[in-house]
Structure formats: C-alpha cells, structure tokens
Scaffold this motif. Structure first.
Motif, PDB file in Angstrom:
ATOM      1  N   ARG A   1      33.951 -19.457  -5.466  1.00 55.86           N
ATOM      2  CA  ARG A   1      35.049 -18.838  -6.225  1.00 55.86           C
ATOM      3  C   ARG A   1      36.402 -19.430  -5.848  1.00 55.86           C
ATOM      4  NH1 ARG A   1      33.042 -12.535  -5.393  1.00 55.86           N
ATOM      5  NH2 ARG A   1      31.022 -12.781  -6.439  1.00 55.86           N
ATOM      6  N   SER A   2      36.565 -19.760  -4.588  1.00 56.87           N
ATOM      7  CA  SER A   2      37.824 -20.339  -4.112  1.00 56.87           C
ATOM      8  C   SER A   2      37.506 -21.333  -3.006  1.00 56.87           C
ATOM      9  CB  SER A   2      38.765 -19.252  -3.589  1.00 56.87           C
ATOM     10  OG  SER A   2      39.905 -19.833  -2.995  1.00 56.87           O
ATOM     11  N   ALA A   3      37.805 -22.610  -3.262  1.00 53.74           N
ATOM     12  CA  ALA A   3      37.402 -23.670  -2.339  1.00 53.74           C
ATOM     13  C   ALA A   3      38.085 -23.587  -0.986  1.00 53.74           C
ATOM     14  CB  ALA A   3      37.681 -25.035  -2.968  1.00 53.74           C
ATOM     15  N   HIS A   4      39.169 -22.818  -0.865  1.00 54.49           N
ATOM     16  CA  HIS A   4      39.921 -22.788   0.390  1.00 54.49           C
ATOM     17  C   HIS A   4      39.816 -21.455   1.122  1.00 54.49           C
ATOM     18  CE1 HIS A   4      42.571 -25.812  -1.954  1.00 54.49           C
ATOM     19  NE2 HIS A   4      41.643 -26.444  -1.303  1.00 54.49           N
ATOM     20  N   ALA A   5      39.289 -20.442   0.461  1.00 55.50           N
ATOM     21  CA  ALA A   5      39.355 -19.093   1.032  1.00 55.50           C
ATOM     22  C   ALA A   5      38.476 -18.925   2.262  1.00 55.50           C
ATOM     23  CB  ALA A   5      38.978 -18.061  -0.020  1.00 55.50           C
TER      24      ALA A   5
END
Length: 396
Positions: A264-268
């Motif tokens: 969903r979020s590559a950095h989370a």
C-alpha cells in the motif's frame, strides 16, 4: 519439492547455528565465568567473518554459479559448530568458531537470498528468504537454550544437534537448480563493485535504517538478558531463551504485516519499523533501571517487531533498486550494514565505565530517532523529486 526450498533450507540451517549462540551467552557468563565484555566479544566477532562472506559471496556466485559457491559455504557451518563445541576447553576456539559460522552465514545470506528470489516465480522471494532466515534464527536459540538448560553437556550438545541438522541440508543443496551460467572472464575485483549502492533510494531509505535490523535484535536478546542477571537467578538461561524466541517470533509475524503494508505504501513499513525499534530501546532502558523481567518481554515484542519490519522493508527496496546482474551484490551490501548492529552489545559494554545502561540506551534511542528522521526526509525528498513541476502562474 519447490526449487526454492533447497536454498531456503540453507538459510534456515545456517541461521539456526549462527543464532543459537544468543541464549548461550548467559551460560558462558555463569558457567564459563567470562566477563560481560568478553561474552559480548564472542557475540560480535561473528560480524568479522560475516562481512567478507557477504561482500564476496554475491559476486562470486554471479561468476561461478549459485550452487558452486553456496554449497561449500553451507558445509562450513558443520566444522564451525564442531569448533564451538570444543570451545568449552579453550577460549580461542570460541572466537574461531564464531568467525567460521559468520563466514558461512555471510555467504548464505548473500547467495541464498538471491537464489530463493530467482527460483520464486510468483514474486514472493523476498518474503520467503526473510522468513526462512527468521525461522532459523528463532529455532536455533529455542532448541539450543533448552538443551543447555536441561540436557547433559550444555556446552557441547547444542552444537552437535546443529551438525545433525546441517547434514541433510548440505546433501539436498547438491541438487539445487542452478540459475547462473558461469563464464565471466573479467577480474573478480570488478564484480565486487556495486554501483547500485550509490542509488539515492539506497542511500536515503536503506542505509539509515539497516543497522537497526540486527541492532534491534542484539538489544533484545543479547543486551536485555545481561541486564536481568540478578533478577533471573538460576533461570537466566531459560529467560534468555524465552526473550530470544519471543523477539524472533514477533519478527517472523511482523514480516508478513510489513509486506501487506509495503504493497500500500512503499515507504511506510521502514518508518513503522524504526518507530518500534525506538520504543523498544526506551523500554530496554527501563529494564536496565528496574531489572524487570516482564518489562524485558515487552521490549522483546517491540524490538522483534522493529527487526521484522525494517528487514523486510530493506529487502524490498533492494529488489526494487537492483537489476538482476547486481541484485546479489546489493543484497550483500545491505546485509553487511544490517549486521553492524551486532556490534552494539560490545560497544555498550565498553562504554559502561562512562555511563550506566539506562543512560546509554536512551542515547541509542536518540541516534535511532535521527535515523528515522533521515528516512522520513529521504522518502519525502524522493517523492517530491518525482512530482512534476507546476508551471508559473498555474497554481491557485
């Protein structure tokens, strides 16, 4: 049998032997009468064998093939455990055995992680490699700690069991499906260069977080048990084993959660992981101040979760950055940075004449916070760099 199972088994088996030493540190302090600093040095010298194995193993396997490099490195874990078993009679053998198992682990992590990815057709290579490694890291301390606590020959039997586990692993690896065609003619030193290590994503997102993968693990199951020596009494080895298993079980589960979040979020997932590491380090500072066993298990949960999130996030970033030719090399660089965290117990023990563990661990949490800020800023900077410029006068 799926083709990726054989290199995954090598990761499990070598990880089993490498990490079963963690709860045994209590045994060496109590029964071997080594100082806390010496035992931390036994733990940390492993990195000196691991780093060269990591950095050379990947490029060597690109040149000569995955199986031809991984098979002897995996087999090296057998004499490594035999030397460690003999360490009960000679301290230098403990250093030598840890160096050997470190070299075996370094090559296994660099080569087997890449090999599992190459043999996984469904894109699940990073998760399978990370989970295999974590299972080995957890099963080794669990069985080794229980044997050392309740079975005869506590300084020898855990290593003998590891040898028995490794024999079928090495035998099965002989039939591993090769994914690299040997034949490179350029000098090996050129293959040791990893241009992808200078990629902005690697420098901004991976490098600041990577040391806290095994930094978190070391704080949980190498530092915390040492802080509980007085409180755990005769059950110190059992408490250390339980803390290690809890840390790695949570780390195992966290990797699946991290993978879901990463979609969903590559950095989370990396930022969540660092947040958990910071919280766990502060709890460990509380353990240092109170010698509370329940609080140490709380720290193990947080640090184990942080370990799992940051490890998976780093491996995913490496696979996004590197092309197939440089994947093994960049994986090796990543793991080399992660394992720097295993030197943390030695550093903390050496600094105790200057400050107590509560103060030192709060200082470590401050450094971790700086790394989180760097990762957060790096992610934002990369996102802004991709955003198209707004023409003058086009804004609201």
């Amino acid at each position: 049998m799926k083709a990726w199972v054989r290199p995954a088994a090598a990761l499990f088996g070598v990880g089993f032997g490498a990490n079963q030493f963690s709860p045994l540190m209590v045994m060496y302090r109590e029964q071997g009468h080594y100082s806390a600093t010496v035992v931390a040095a036994f733990f940390g010298v492993y990195v000196l064998g691991l780093a060269p194995g990591l950095l050379v193993g990947g490029p060597a396997s690109d040149r000569w093939g995955r199986r031809r490099v991984l098979l002897p490195a995996t087999a090296l874990a057998i004499p490594a455990s035999l030397v460690l078993a003999l360490g009960a009679v000679a301290e230098p053998l403990l250093y030598a055995g840890r160096l050997l198992i470190g070299a075996s682990m370094g090559v296994a992590m660099a080569v087997a992680t890449t090999w599992v990815k190459e043999l996984s057709d469904d894109g699940g290579g990073a998760r399978r490699a990370a989970l295999s490694l974590t299972l080995g890291f957890g099963a080794g301390p669990l069985l080794g700690g229980l044997l050392a606590q309740y079975a005869p020959w506590p300084m020898e039997l855990p290593y003998a069991v590891h040898v028995l586990i490794m024999v079928p692993v090495v035998w099965g690896l002989r039939r591993g499906a090769e994914t690299v065609r040997p034949g490179r003619t350029r000098p090996l030193w050129r293959d040791l260069r990893v241009p992808a290590a200078a990629h902005p994503r690697f420098l901004r997102l991976v490098v600041p977080a990577a040391p806290w993968v095994f930094g978190a693990a070391a704080l949980s199951y190498a530092v915390q048990p040492a802080l509980l020596t007085g409180a755990s009494g005769a059950h110190g080895l059992l408490v250390a084993t339980a803390i290690t298993v809890v840390s790695l079980a949570v780390g195992f589960a966290a990797q699946s959660a991290a993978r879901t979040i990463d979609r969903r979020s590559a950095h989370a997932s990396g930022r969540i992981g660092l947040g958990l590491v910071i919280a766990g380090t502060l709890v460990a500072a509380g353990v240092a101040a109170t010698a509370s066993i329940p609080l140490a298990f709380g720290g193990a949960v947080l640090l184990g979760g942080g370990y799992g999130f940051v490890l998976l996030a780093g491996l995913q970033e490496v696979q996004r950055i590197a092309d197939p030719e440089h994947l093994a090399g960049l994986t090796a660089v990543f793991y080399s940075i992660t394992y720097a965290g295993f030197l943390l117990p030695v550093v903390l023990s050496a600094l105790t004449p200057l400050a107590g563990y509560p103060v030192l661990l709060v200082a470590v949490a401050a450094v971790e916070t700086v790394c989180l800020v760097l990762v957060w800023a790096g992610a934002r900077g990369l996102r802004d760099a991709r955003r198209p410029a707004v023409p003058v006068g086009a804004g609201s």
